[in-house]
Design a protein around this motif. Structure first.
Motif, PDB file in Angstrom:
ATOM      1  N   ARG A 198       0.670  -1.199   0.023  1.00 41.24           N
ATOM      2  CA  ARG A 198      -0.190   0.012  -0.103  1.00 41.24           C
ATOM      3  C   ARG A 198       0.705   1.347   0.002  1.00 41.24           C
ATOM      4  NH1 ARG A 198      -3.004  -3.675   3.370  1.00 41.24           N
ATOM      5  NH2 ARG A 198      -1.976  -2.788   5.217  1.00 41.24           N
ATOM      6  N   GLY A 207       2.338   1.407  -3.582  1.00 37.91           N
ATOM      7  CA  GLY A 207       1.088   1.503  -4.423  1.00 37.91           C
ATOM      8  C   GLY A 207       1.591   0.588  -5.507  1.00 37.91           C
ATOM      9  N   ASP A 244      -9.840  -0.796  -6.081  1.00 34.50           N
ATOM     10  CA  ASP A 244      -8.283  -0.820  -5.890  1.00 34.50           C
ATOM     11  C   ASP A 244      -7.692   0.242  -5.204  1.00 34.50           C
ATOM     12  OD1 ASP A 244      -8.502   0.947  -7.887  1.00 34.50           O
ATOM     13  OD2 ASP A 244      -6.776   0.330  -9.078  1.00 34.50           O
ATOM     14  N   ARG A 245      -8.620   1.096  -4.403  1.00 29.42           N
ATOM     15  CA  ARG A 245      -8.348   2.309  -3.726  1.00 29.42           C
ATOM     16  C   ARG A 245      -7.334   2.409  -2.616  1.00 29.42           C
ATOM     17  NH1 ARG A 245     -13.875   5.662  -2.557  1.00 29.42           N
ATOM     18  NH2 ARG A 245     -12.073   7.322  -2.510  1.00 29.42           N
ATOM     19  N   LEU A 284      -4.518   1.073  -2.903  1.00 28.94           N
ATOM     20  CA  LEU A 284      -3.113   1.079  -3.557  1.00 28.94           C
ATOM     21  C   LEU A 284      -2.799   2.719  -3.853  1.00 28.94           C
ATOM     22  CD1 LEU A 284      -3.002  -1.654  -6.336  1.00 28.94           C
ATOM     23  CD2 LEU A 284      -1.854  -1.372  -3.990  1.00 28.94           C
ATOM     24  N   HIS A 285      -3.833   3.566  -3.313  1.00 26.65           N
ATOM     25  CA  HIS A 285      -3.805   4.908  -4.071  1.00 26.65           C
ATOM     26  C   HIS A 285      -4.150   5.880  -2.811  1.00 26.65           C
ATOM     27  CE1 HIS A 285      -3.583   3.434  -8.015  1.00 26.65           C
ATOM     28  NE2 HIS A 285      -4.569   2.808  -7.906  1.00 26.65           N
ATOM     29  N   GLN A 338      -1.893   6.288   5.403  1.00 23.47           N
ATOM     30  CA  GLN A 338      -1.059   5.072   5.310  1.00 23.47           C
ATOM     31  C   GLN A 338      -0.992   4.350   6.801  1.00 23.47           C
ATOM     32  OE1 GLN A 338      -0.058   3.235   2.786  1.00 23.47           O
ATOM     33  NE2 GLN A 338      -0.388   4.640   1.225  1.00 23.47           N
TER      34      GLN A 338
END
Length: 354
Positions: free
Chosen positions: A211, A214, A305-306, A308-309, A315
């Motif tokens: 994560r 990304g 896939d949010r 990863l962004h 975080q």
């Protein structure tokens, strides 16, 4: 209770003689991911109607949680009254890993109880290590404690645990030869069958790195830090002055370096909190309890896939458990261990873990 439905399907596959690793169930198309020995234990689950099975599993998990609270008190060298065990059980239900275990119908509490009961038995106890080996044969993650036993000079227990684990593999090979070849010959390494490593559900170091970068498959970006954490965590566990701290350091290390540690795998937060309270570290215990009750990982955007962004400030919210484990490992690294006060007892009152 999606995972419970998988267990039921595994038991049915064994009873009917169908392919154990060839089916998927529920709307999430979940497959079987445990060793064949576990599927043998799940056969009785296929005999019950789903509503009855869910009610029974919920009741058993509640009892197992009470047992884990009592075992956690034993790890912390405390002997609480039954009323305190009940109160601790009720409070533990608010911990996210515990709640998720009940919600999914998972077996984490059973595995943790088997492991912790075995590790906290008196020195020289008969068949010490056997329950740990059986737990590893059901769900592989407890196998990390075999390394702990060896590093702590408890070779006899380690050998017993290894023999018990081998026995579970042998039982699977005799009764389910095809499934045994399939699992140990390839399925074991297909972590993609378990789930996506980068989603917030995965609270391992790999999930954190994926994560942060990304990157769905961080490769060496995860493997190298995981190797360092594994070596450092086991070294710290080996040099811990008290077994209770070594046990928790090993559990945290295993959860951290495992490719996938779903949030509900972190039920080891229960003995962690018990030991922190037993050591008189009330503020640390309060902060740890806050981490495991805040549920911040579910508050960040994670549809599609949010995961990863996520922006930088989200975080830490997405990876609270691996970050906490890293902090605890760092705290153990800078704190000088104290020797056991009583050589005959494995668990004493001195503290080596912040």
């Amino acid at each position: 209770m999606a995972d419970l439905l998988v267990y039921r399907a595994e038991g049915a596959a064994v009873a009917r003689g169908t392919d154990l690793y060839g089916f998927t169930v529920t709307e999430w198309r979940l497959p079987a991911t445990y060793p064949p020995f576990a599927a043998l234990l799940f056969v009785p689950a296929s005999w019950l109607p789903v509503p009855v099975l869910k009610a029974a599993f919920l009741a058993v998990n509640a009892l197992l949680l009470a047992a884990l609270v009592a075992l956690s008190a034993r790890l912390a060298q405390r002997a609480p009254a039954p009323a305190l065990v009940c109160a601790g059980t009720a409070l533990a239900l608010w911990l996210e890993p515990v709640f998720q275990t009940l919600l999914f119908g998972q077996i984490n509490l059973a595995v943790a109880c088997l492991t912790l009961w075995d590790l906290t038995r008196p020195p020289g106890a008969r068949w010490a290590g056997a329950a740990l080996g059986i737990a590893a044969g059901i769900k592989l993650t407890p196998a990390v404690f075999l390394a702990y036993l060896l590093l702590r000079g408890r070779a006899r227990e380690a050998v017993t645990a290894l023999a018990a684990c081998a026995g579970t593999v042998a039982a699977g090979a005799v009764l389910l030869p095809s499934a045994t070849v399939s699992f140990w010959g390839g399925r074991l390494w297909e972590t993609g069958r378990v789930g996506k490593a980068w989603i917030v559900d995965n609270q391992s170091l790999q999930g954190l790195v994926a994560r942060t970068l990304g990157e769905p498959a961080p490769g060496l970006g995860w493997a190298l830090p995981a190797a360092v954490c594994c070596a450092a965590g086991l070294w710290l566990a080996a040099r811990a002055g008290q077994d209770r701290h070594g046990i928790l350091l090993t559990a945290g290390t295993g959860l951290l370096v495992c490719p996938i540690s779903w949030s509900h795998h972190w039920v080891w937060c229960v003995p962690l909190l018990a030991v922190l309270l037993g050591d008189g570290r009330r503020w640390t215990a309060a902060g740890t309890a806050a981490v495991f009750t805040a549920r911040t990982l579910w508050l960040v955007p994670h549809a599609g896939d949010r995961d990863l962004h996520l922006p930088w400030w989200q975080q830490p919210l997405a990876s609270p458990y691996p970050l906490l484990a890293l902090v605890l490992l760092a705290g153990a690294a800078v704190h000088r261990p104290e020797r056991q006060a009583a050589p005959s007892a494995r668990i004493s009152s001195a503290s080596t873990m912040r």
